[in-house]
Design a protein around this motif. Structure first.
Motif, PDB file in Angstrom:
ATOM      1  N   ALA A 102       0.867  -1.329   0.108  1.00  0.00           N
ATOM      2  CA  ALA A 102      -0.041   0.137   0.043  1.00  0.00           C
ATOM      3  C   ALA A 102       0.809   1.437   0.012  1.00  0.00           C
ATOM      4  N   PHE A 103       1.848   1.302   0.936  1.00  0.00           N
ATOM      5  CA  PHE A 103       2.990   2.458   1.031  1.00  0.00           C
ATOM      6  C   PHE A 103       3.536   2.505  -0.519  1.00  0.00           C
ATOM      7  N   THR A 104       3.894   1.580  -1.166  1.00  0.00           N
ATOM      8  CA  THR A 104       4.718   1.515  -2.545  1.00  0.00           C
ATOM      9  C   THR A 104       3.682   2.174  -3.488  1.00  0.00           C
ATOM     10  N   VAL A 105       2.462   1.628  -3.565  1.00  0.00           N
ATOM     11  CA  VAL A 105       1.749   2.218  -4.629  1.00  0.00           C
ATOM     12  C   VAL A 105       1.073   3.761  -4.389  1.00  0.00           C
ATOM     13  N   LEU A 106       0.798   4.006  -3.280  1.00  0.00           N
ATOM     14  CA  LEU A 106       0.581   5.426  -3.082  1.00  0.00           C
ATOM     15  C   LEU A 106       1.714   6.473  -3.286  1.00  0.00           C
ATOM     16  N   ARG A 107       3.140   6.085  -2.751  1.00  0.00           N
ATOM     17  CA  ARG A 107       4.191   6.688  -3.344  1.00  0.00           C
ATOM     18  C   ARG A 107       4.318   6.764  -4.777  1.00  0.00           C
ATOM     19  N   ASN A 108       4.181   5.733  -5.296  1.00  0.00           N
ATOM     20  CA  ASN A 108       4.420   5.766  -6.983  1.00  0.00           C
ATOM     21  C   ASN A 108       3.211   6.429  -7.677  1.00  0.00           C
ATOM     22  N   ALA A 109       1.996   6.653  -6.915  1.00  0.00           N
ATOM     23  CA  ALA A 109       1.030   7.374  -7.478  1.00  0.00           C
ATOM     24  C   ALA A 109       1.408   9.143  -7.296  1.00  0.00           C
ATOM     25  N   MET A 110       1.798   9.207  -6.224  1.00  0.00           N
ATOM     26  CA  MET A 110       2.373  10.662  -6.093  1.00  0.00           C
ATOM     27  C   MET A 110       3.290  11.171  -6.775  1.00  0.00           C
ATOM     28  N   VAL A 111       4.579  10.288  -6.869  1.00  0.00           N
ATOM     29  CA  VAL A 111       5.474  10.492  -7.808  1.00  0.00           C
ATOM     30  C   VAL A 111       5.175  10.636  -9.174  1.00  0.00           C
ATOM     31  N   GLY A 112       4.756   9.470  -9.535  1.00  0.00           N
ATOM     32  CA  GLY A 112       4.089   9.147 -11.029  1.00  0.00           C
ATOM     33  C   GLY A 112       3.284  10.525 -11.522  1.00  0.00           C
ATOM     34  N   THR A 113       2.545  11.000 -10.748  1.00  0.00           N
ATOM     35  CA  THR A 113       1.675  12.144 -10.882  1.00  0.00           C
ATOM     36  C   THR A 113       2.557  13.450 -11.322  1.00  0.00           C
ATOM     37  N   LEU A 114       3.295  13.371 -10.403  1.00  0.00           N
ATOM     38  CA  LEU A 114       4.273  14.629 -10.287  1.00  0.00           C
ATOM     39  C   LEU A 114       5.136  14.671 -11.488  1.00  0.00           C
ATOM     40  N   LEU A 115       5.815  13.501 -11.708  1.00  0.00           N
ATOM     41  CA  LEU A 115       6.601  13.308 -13.142  1.00  0.00           C
ATOM     42  C   LEU A 115       5.974  13.595 -14.212  1.00  0.00           C
ATOM     43  N   LYS A 116       4.477  12.876 -14.295  1.00  0.00           N
ATOM     44  CA  LYS A 116       3.889  13.095 -15.371  1.00  0.00           C
ATOM     45  C   LYS A 116       3.465  14.808 -15.762  1.00  0.00           C
ATOM     46  N   LEU A 117       3.268  15.402 -14.783  1.00  0.00           N
ATOM     47  CA  LEU A 117       2.938  16.985 -14.974  1.00  0.00           C
ATOM     48  C   LEU A 117       4.311  17.433 -15.371  1.00  0.00           C
ATOM     49  N   LEU A 118       5.477  17.109 -14.834  1.00  0.00           N
ATOM     50  CA  LEU A 118       6.788  18.022 -15.024  1.00  0.00           C
ATOM     51  C   LEU A 118       7.164  17.724 -16.596  1.00  0.00           C
ATOM     52  N   TRP A 119       7.106  16.127 -16.842  1.00  0.00           N
ATOM     53  CA  TRP A 119       7.567  15.923 -18.132  1.00  0.00           C
ATOM     54  C   TRP A 119       6.636  16.275 -19.392  1.00  0.00           C
ATOM     55  N   GLN A 120       5.392  16.792 -19.066  1.00  0.00           N
ATOM     56  CA  GLN A 120       4.591  17.504 -19.952  1.00  0.00           C
ATOM     57  C   GLN A 120       4.975  18.899 -20.302  1.00  0.00           C
ATOM     58  N   ARG A 121       5.419  19.457 -19.141  1.00  0.00           N
ATOM     59  CA  ARG A 121       5.975  20.854 -19.174  1.00  0.00           C
ATOM     60  C   ARG A 121       7.434  20.849 -19.816  1.00  0.00           C
ATOM     61  N   LEU A 122       8.041  19.986 -19.484  1.00  0.00           N
ATOM     62  CA  LEU A 122       9.594  19.875 -20.214  1.00  0.00           C
ATOM     63  C   LEU A 122       9.685  19.456 -21.556  1.00  0.00           C
ATOM     64  N   GLN A 123       8.693  19.296 -22.257  1.00  0.00           N
ATOM     65  CA  GLN A 123       8.597  18.952 -23.619  1.00  0.00           C
ATOM     66  C   GLN A 123       8.752  20.315 -24.446  1.00  0.00           C
ATOM     67  N   SER A 124       8.436  21.395 -23.770  1.00  0.00           N
ATOM     68  CA  SER A 124       8.687  22.775 -24.426  1.00  0.00           C
ATOM     69  C   SER A 124       9.937  23.418 -23.717  1.00  0.00           C
ATOM     70  N   SER A 125      10.815  22.691 -23.233  1.00  0.00           N
ATOM     71  CA  SER A 125      11.968  23.353 -22.619  1.00  0.00           C
ATOM     72  C   SER A 125      12.772  23.900 -23.858  1.00  0.00           C
ATOM     73  N   SER A 126      13.600  24.926 -23.032  1.00  0.00           N
ATOM     74  CA  SER A 126      14.464  25.673 -23.955  1.00  0.00           C
ATOM     75  C   SER A 126      15.793  24.800 -24.141  1.00  0.00           C
ATOM     76  N   ASP A 127      16.002  23.854 -23.626  1.00  0.00           N
ATOM     77  CA  ASP A 127      17.145  22.783 -23.799  1.00  0.00           C
ATOM     78  C   ASP A 127      16.579  21.674 -24.607  1.00  0.00           C
ATOM     79  N   ALA A 128      16.839  21.605 -25.841  1.00  0.00           N
ATOM     80  CA  ALA A 128      16.153  20.878 -26.903  1.00  0.00           C
ATOM     81  C   ALA A 128      16.342  19.307 -26.539  1.00  0.00           C
ATOM     82  N   GLU A 129      17.700  18.931 -25.962  1.00  0.00           N
ATOM     83  CA  GLU A 129      17.702  17.682 -25.357  1.00  0.00           C
ATOM     84  C   GLU A 129      16.862  17.055 -24.154  1.00  0.00           C
TER      85      GLU A 129
END
Length: 262
Positions: free
Chosen positions: A105-132
């Motif tokens: 239970a601890f693992t899946v909740l942490r995965n949900a918390m971090v997975g949600t964060l990373l999804k939102l961050l990666w979405q924004r980083l697709q338009s990063s000024s750093d092309a790589e």
């Protein structure tokens, strides 16, 4: 003989990428601990595969951080050096991801918390000024969406399940939620990254994260805890007592057999 430690540049863009790369790397280490120990075979494979996804993301981001390090100091570190040869205080992951594995239970909740964060961050980083970095984000966001979906399904299934599974989910929320505040605290690194177009401030992701996690917990029959004054500081290099033990295991081979090849 052991390999001496390295010290990355303090330049904001390097530090911004280390925060992201270290978050993926350290969570991957915790997920890898489930190999052979998950409650069902399918989850054993799923958690291990998500760990490998995160290792891949960490490798890509740390490689880019090493290249930017060279621009500032003239020294280019590769992903293995940055993963295995830093001192504890030079890791920039939030404390949330270094906490011990816990139960399922601890693992899946942490995965949900971090997975949600990373999804939102990666979405924004697709338009990063750093092309790589933008290219890395284009691939990573697909993996993060799956991680969030997989973990979210389990959060709802356990929270709305038996008395025992619901109790374990409530316990996981009580332990993990106070560490979420650190995820959205801004500092000069965030400010510089946002100004340069490298990536968003941490606080820019808070509203969407809280909305998605709130909806998930509501479906699971769980309550969002009230805010607390407690603040962790892993992003600043001030880690919990668990981090040193994790790094001792993670770094052992590289430290004991410098430059070892297989």
């Amino acid at each position: 003989m052991t390999t001496p430690s390295i010290a990355p540049s303090r330049r904001a863009d390097v530090q911004y990428l280390l925060r992201l790369g270290d978050t993926c790397l350290i969570l991957a280490q915790r997920l890898g601990e489930w190999c052979g120990h998950a409650p069902i075979l399918e989850e054993d494979i799923a958690l291990t595969n998500m760990s490998l996804d995160l290792v891949g993301q960490a490798r890509a981001v740390l490689t880019r951080a090493g290249q930017l390090n060279a621009e500032d100091t003239g020294t280019a570190f590769d992903e293995d050096q940055l993963a295995f040869l830093r001192e504890e205080r030079d890791y920039r992951n939030p404390t949330l991801v270094e906490l011990p594995r816990g139960d399922f239970a601890f693992t899946v909740l942490r995965n949900a918390m971090v997975g949600t964060l990373l999804k939102l961050l990666w979405q924004r980083l697709q338009s990063s000024s750093d092309a790589e970095l933008a290219a890395i984000a284009g691939k990573a966001v697909k993996e993060a969406r799956y991680h969030q979906s997989h973990a979210g399904d389990w959060v709802v299934r356990l929270g709305d399940g038996t008395d025992e599974s619901a109790r374990r989910m409530r316990d996981a929320v009580a332990v993990l939620w106070p560490y979420a505040a650190e995820l959205f605290e801004d500092d000069e690194v965030d400010g510089a990254a946002a100004q340069a177009g490298l990536g968003p401030r941490s606080s820019d992701l808070r509203e969407a994260w809280e909305a998605e996690m709130g909806s998930m917990l509501t479906q699971a029959g769980l309550q969002v805890p009230a805010p607390r004054a407690f603040r962790s500081a892993g992003k600043q290099g001030v880690h919990s007592e668990h981090m040193g033990f994790l790094l001792a295991e993670m770094q052992y081979l590289q430290r004991a057999y410098p430059g070892g090849a297989w």
